[in-house]
Scaffold this motif. Structure first.
Motif, PDB file in Angstrom:
ATOM      1  N   LEU A 151       1.009  -1.398   0.313  1.00 36.37           N
ATOM      2  CA  LEU A 151       0.225  -0.273   0.192  1.00 36.37           C
ATOM      3  C   LEU A 151       0.653   1.343   0.348  1.00 36.37           C
ATOM      4  CD1 LEU A 151      -3.302   0.774   0.029  1.00 36.37           C
ATOM      5  CD2 LEU A 151      -2.208   0.875   2.930  1.00 36.37           C
ATOM      6  N   VAL A 194      -0.145   3.138  -2.995  1.00 36.90           N
ATOM      7  CA  VAL A 194      -0.103   4.085  -3.087  1.00 36.90           C
ATOM      8  C   VAL A 194       0.124   5.553  -2.374  1.00 36.90           C
ATOM      9  CG1 VAL A 194      -2.995   4.334  -2.295  1.00 36.90           C
ATOM     10  CG2 VAL A 194      -2.552   2.759  -3.416  1.00 36.90           C
ATOM     11  N   LEU A 195       0.600   5.769  -1.156  1.00 37.64           N
ATOM     12  CA  LEU A 195       0.403   6.022  -0.713  1.00 37.64           C
ATOM     13  C   LEU A 195       1.681   7.431  -0.888  1.00 37.64           C
ATOM     14  CD1 LEU A 195       0.628   4.728   2.872  1.00 37.64           C
ATOM     15  CD2 LEU A 195      -1.228   6.003   1.462  1.00 37.64           C
ATOM     16  N   LEU A 210       0.804   9.235  -4.214  1.00 38.41           N
ATOM     17  CA  LEU A 210       0.039  10.255  -3.665  1.00 38.41           C
ATOM     18  C   LEU A 210       0.165  11.492  -2.857  1.00 38.41           C
ATOM     19  CD1 LEU A 210      -3.308   8.116  -2.566  1.00 38.41           C
ATOM     20  CD2 LEU A 210      -3.062   9.803  -4.459  1.00 38.41           C
ATOM     21  N   LEU A 225     -17.866   1.873  -4.145  1.00 40.49           N
ATOM     22  CA  LEU A 225     -16.316   2.694  -5.313  1.00 40.49           C
ATOM     23  C   LEU A 225     -16.985   2.940  -6.844  1.00 40.49           C
ATOM     24  CD1 LEU A 225     -15.564  -1.675  -5.236  1.00 40.49           C
ATOM     25  CD2 LEU A 225     -14.881  -0.123  -4.564  1.00 40.49           C
ATOM     26  N   PHE A 246     -11.443  11.049   0.361  1.00 40.23           N
ATOM     27  CA  PHE A 246     -11.456  10.532   1.525  1.00 40.23           C
ATOM     28  C   PHE A 246     -11.581  10.269   2.137  1.00 40.23           C
ATOM     29  CE2 PHE A 246      -8.355   9.907   5.466  1.00 40.23           C
ATOM     30  CZ  PHE A 246      -7.732   8.231   5.308  1.00 40.23           C
ATOM     31  N   LEU A 270     -15.171   8.223   1.531  1.00 38.37           N
ATOM     32  CA  LEU A 270     -15.402   6.959   1.795  1.00 38.37           C
ATOM     33  C   LEU A 270     -14.952   6.480   3.022  1.00 38.37           C
ATOM     34  CD1 LEU A 270     -12.669   6.574  -1.019  1.00 38.37           C
ATOM     35  CD2 LEU A 270     -15.014   5.610  -1.493  1.00 38.37           C
ATOM     36  N   LEU A 271     -14.069   7.441   3.919  1.00 43.08           N
ATOM     37  CA  LEU A 271     -13.443   7.131   5.366  1.00 43.08           C
ATOM     38  C   LEU A 271     -15.255   7.203   5.889  1.00 43.08           C
ATOM     39  CD1 LEU A 271     -11.921   6.265   7.894  1.00 43.08           C
ATOM     40  CD2 LEU A 271     -11.459   8.700   7.963  1.00 43.08           C
ATOM     41  N   ASN A 322     -16.743   3.673   4.870  1.00 43.76           N
ATOM     42  CA  ASN A 322     -16.316   2.674   5.192  1.00 43.76           C
ATOM     43  C   ASN A 322     -16.462   2.709   7.198  1.00 43.76           C
ATOM     44  OD1 ASN A 322     -15.182   1.755   3.180  1.00 43.76           O
ATOM     45  ND2 ASN A 322     -13.690   2.321   3.267  1.00 43.76           N
ATOM     46  N   LEU A 348      -7.787   1.652   6.756  1.00 47.87           N
ATOM     47  CA  LEU A 348      -7.107   1.032   6.120  1.00 47.87           C
ATOM     48  C   LEU A 348      -7.543   0.822   4.368  1.00 47.87           C
ATOM     49  CD1 LEU A 348      -4.592  -0.755   4.783  1.00 47.87           C
ATOM     50  CD2 LEU A 348      -5.345  -2.349   6.679  1.00 47.87           C
ATOM     51  N   ILE A 349      -9.091   0.574   4.910  1.00 48.96           N
ATOM     52  CA  ILE A 349     -10.093   0.282   3.774  1.00 48.96           C
ATOM     53  C   ILE A 349      -9.913   1.683   3.034  1.00 48.96           C
ATOM     54  CG2 ILE A 349     -12.374  -0.375   3.257  1.00 48.96           C
ATOM     55  CD1 ILE A 349     -12.325  -2.723   5.565  1.00 48.96           C
ATOM     56  N   THR A 350     -10.332   2.522   3.067  1.00 49.87           N
ATOM     57  CA  THR A 350     -10.314   3.856   2.602  1.00 49.87           C
ATOM     58  C   THR A 350      -9.158   4.678   1.813  1.00 49.87           C
ATOM     59  OG1 THR A 350     -12.011   4.355   4.878  1.00 49.87           O
ATOM     60  CG2 THR A 350     -10.964   6.436   3.358  1.00 49.87           C
ATOM     61  N   LEU A 351      -7.603   3.722   1.788  1.00 55.02           N
ATOM     62  CA  LEU A 351      -6.390   3.912   1.428  1.00 55.02           C
ATOM     63  C   LEU A 351      -6.454   3.102   0.610  1.00 55.02           C
ATOM     64  CD1 LEU A 351      -3.810   4.689   5.078  1.00 55.02           C
ATOM     65  CD2 LEU A 351      -4.479   6.176   2.965  1.00 55.02           C
ATOM     66  N   ILE A 352      -6.866   2.174   0.718  1.00 52.64           N
ATOM     67  CA  ILE A 352      -7.167   1.001  -0.575  1.00 52.64           C
ATOM     68  C   ILE A 352      -8.264   1.552  -1.684  1.00 52.64           C
ATOM     69  CG2 ILE A 352      -7.663  -1.648  -1.160  1.00 52.64           C
ATOM     70  CD1 ILE A 352      -6.869  -2.752   1.492  1.00 52.64           C
ATOM     71  N   ASP A 353      -9.756   2.038  -1.095  1.00 53.80           N
ATOM     72  CA  ASP A 353     -10.178   2.143  -2.027  1.00 53.80           C
ATOM     73  C   ASP A 353      -9.761   3.541  -2.704  1.00 53.80           C
ATOM     74  OD1 ASP A 353     -12.228   0.884  -1.629  1.00 53.80           O
ATOM     75  OD2 ASP A 353     -12.587   2.223   0.333  1.00 53.80           O
ATOM     76  N   LEU A 354      -8.855   4.528  -2.115  1.00 56.84           N
ATOM     77  CA  LEU A 354      -8.337   5.648  -2.446  1.00 56.84           C
ATOM     78  C   LEU A 354      -7.793   5.753  -4.644  1.00 56.84           C
ATOM     79  CD1 LEU A 354      -8.364   8.664  -1.656  1.00 56.84           C
ATOM     80  CD2 LEU A 354      -6.655   8.482  -0.287  1.00 56.84           C
ATOM     81  N   PRO A 355      -7.120   5.186  -4.335  1.00 59.89           N
ATOM     82  CA  PRO A 355      -6.866   4.803  -6.253  1.00 59.89           C
ATOM     83  C   PRO A 355      -8.027   5.070  -7.370  1.00 59.89           C
ATOM     84  CG  PRO A 355      -5.553   3.618  -4.825  1.00 59.89           C
ATOM     85  CD  PRO A 355      -5.873   3.505  -3.871  1.00 59.89           C
ATOM     86  N   PRO A 404      -7.442  -1.549  -5.472  1.00 57.65           N
ATOM     87  CA  PRO A 404      -8.316  -1.529  -5.204  1.00 57.65           C
ATOM     88  C   PRO A 404      -9.098  -3.116  -6.027  1.00 57.65           C
ATOM     89  CG  PRO A 404      -8.982   0.183  -5.790  1.00 57.65           C
ATOM     90  CD  PRO A 404      -7.835  -0.093  -6.712  1.00 57.65           C
TER      91      PRO A 404
END
Lengths: 268, 258
Positions: free
Chosen positions: A16, A20-21, A24, A195, A249, A252-253, A256, B97-104, B154
């Motif tokens: 990750l 990704v991190l 970004l 998604l 973000f 989505l957070l 979740n 963690l799940i949110t970071l996976i979704d981000l892309p 994701p």
């Protein structure tokens, strides 16, 4: 206690961070080069605010439509037999395979006042192409497979025993769905929504043809980024990208967290 | 209430639900597809067949296949590890963690190309170091693979997590209590349980590179302005269609020529 937490969690975190991190973070780094006042001027200009509202609003709308109809499509595909089911199932994946620009052009051709659908809507005074409705329709098209493909395996895996138990206890079919089936597929449905929403926020190719791109009215945020890029204003582009990324973000957070909370309630 | 099974709907409700689902799909998926076909037929099959046989198109197909072959296994490995960690264990910050996976997914393809140019481009963070060691990432295969992995990141995890959550961890715990070790449990219990979804997910994930390359802005930014390579890349949207369904291509060909 199951083994493998260290390995799977460590690998997940490392991958990750790498994929990704760190990438970004470069966006934030570049945007930081702007300085605070200029960042605010570019990232929160009235034109950008209108674009955010449009992008997030239409993505949420399309996500909701997809959640309802995606669930319906997944249900029909899993539970019922009808001729041509395989074809329908393959059709669901079409938005994954079709280049988005092609989808955008096809949708625009359908919904302009001369199009197959547009000609019937025109006399009713409904404008779809070049309005937010058209953008939403494009995002519904793009997001549908996410909901169907998230819900489908969970629905197929759901044992019939619980439904039989509910039926023997005197529940009507609707009660069984409402209290037994829906809570079980709820997390998957929420995932699908998240998604589809996420994809809709960033979508570019299919939307720009049908949106008409009028600044402040039908201009989506990704288009604003492209406009900046075309002027070689990389820092400005990253400023808008940062605002979008933080906003999505947060959304989505929230989704979740709701999901985690509902799971805890269910598990108790 | 006649003799129908209590765990299914009556024939009328069934017919209505099927009709509603098919109506929705017809309206939102089939009609756009038919429009593409009608556009395609207007142009005839000739240009499409010609395009398929150019060296550019063939090279692009090979490149796309290579990229899918590299990025799909990477995403599958990550997806399985992530969904195992997330669904079988409790730890703080799981939603994060799940949110970071979704981000892309939410990052616009317009931006994801820019990201890798900012990282590995000539003026990028690692640009000088890469030039020193004569390594190429953007304008080359590694860059396209990176962009593809990023965009489709994701996919596998997010499709496996709901399923593995629904299945719980009772089966695994039973296996462990019977003396199986972690890998045995994984190979003989978890993988078969999720095999159906796994293969479907792999299928989706294989398709994802096509779709993401169809969102070719990111790859176009990565591949840069070198004439031959760029032409083959800008036809990615074309080749993705060529390979998945030949008859859909002419329109997309026209698009990529714009």
């Amino acid at each position: 206690m199951l083994p493998g937490f260290g390995l799977s969690f460590g690998f997940t975190l490392a991958w990750l961070t790498l994929i990704v991190l760190i990438p970004l973070a470069t966006i934030f780094l570049k945007a930081a080069g702007l300085g605070w006042s200029e960042f605010l001027a570019v990232g929160f200009s009235p034109r950008a605010m209108a674009a955010y509202r449009l992008s997030f609003g239409t993505a949420a709308m399309a996500g909701l439509v997809n959640a309802v109809f995606g669930l319906l499509v997944a249900w029909v595909l899993v539970r019922y037999d009808f001729p041509g089911k395989q074809v329908v199932s393959a059709l669901v994946d079409l938005p994954f395979a079709l280049p988005t620009a092609v989808a955008g052009i096809a949708l625009t051709a359908l919904y302009t006042p001369e199009g197959w659908i547009g000609q019937f809507l025109e006399p009713l005074g409904i404008k779809v192409a070049f309005t937010w409705i058209g953008i939403s329709i494009a995002l519904v098209f793009i997001g549908l497979p996410f909901v169907v493909r998230s819900v489908e395996p969970v629905l197929a895996d759901l044992g019939r025993e619980v439904e039989e138990a509910a039926a023997t206890l005197g529940a009507t079919r609707w009660q069984t769905f409402r209290h037994v089936i829906f809570p079980a597929i709820g997390p998957a449905l929420l995932t699908g929504f998240a998604l589809a929403f996420a994809r809709g926020v960033g979508e570019y190719g299919s939307v720009i043809f049908i949106s008409g791109n009028m600044p402040g009215r039908t201009e989506i945020a990704p288009l604003l980024i492209v406009t900046q890029l075309e002027q070689y204003a990389y820092a400005g582009a990253t400023a808008i990208a940062v605002v979008m990324m933080l906003a999505s973000f947060a959304v989505l957070l929230l989704i979740n967290l709701i999901q985690a909370a509902s799971r805890r309630r269910m598990g108790a | 209430m006649s003799g129908r099974s209590p765990t299914t709907e009556g024939p009328l409700a069934r017919a209505l639900l099927i009709a509603a689902a098919l109506g929705f799909l017809g309206f939102f998926l089939l009609l756009p597809l038919l429009t593409v076909f009608s556009e395609a037929l207007r142009q005839g099959a000739g240009p499409f067949l010609d395009a398929l046989h150019t060296a550019d198109a063939l090279a692009a197909i090979r490149l796309t296949l290579l990229i899918a072959a590299i990025s799909v296994p990477l995403n599958v490995a990550f997806g399985i590890a992530a969904s195992w960690a997330i669904t079988k264990f409790q730890f703080p910050g799981k939603a994060l963690l799940i949110t970071l996976i979704d981000l892309p997914f939410s990052v616009s393809p317009v931006v994801s190309g820019l990201i890798f140019v900012l990282l590995f481009g000539a003026n990028g963070l690692f640009g000088a170091w890469l030039a020193e060691h004569d390594l190429k990432i953007i304008f080359a295969v590694p860059g396209i693979v990176l962009a593809t992995v990023f965009i489709t990141f994701p996919f596998v995890a997010r499709e496996l997590i709901p399923l593995m959550l629904e299945q719980g961890k009772d089966d695994e715990e039973a296996a462990i209590s019977l003396g199986a070790n972690g890998w045995q449990t994984f190979w003989h219990v978890t993988l078969p349980n999720t095999a159906g979804a796994c293969s479907m997910v792999c299928c989706c994930a294989t398709r994802a590179p096509w779709a993401s390359l169809a969102r070719s802005r990111s790859s176009r930014a990565i591949c840069g302005a070198r004439p031959t390579r760029c032409r083959s890349i800008s036809r990615f949207s074309t080749t993705s269609t060529i390979s998945s369904a030949p008859s859909r291509s002419p329109l997309s060909l026209r698009c990529s020529r714009w």
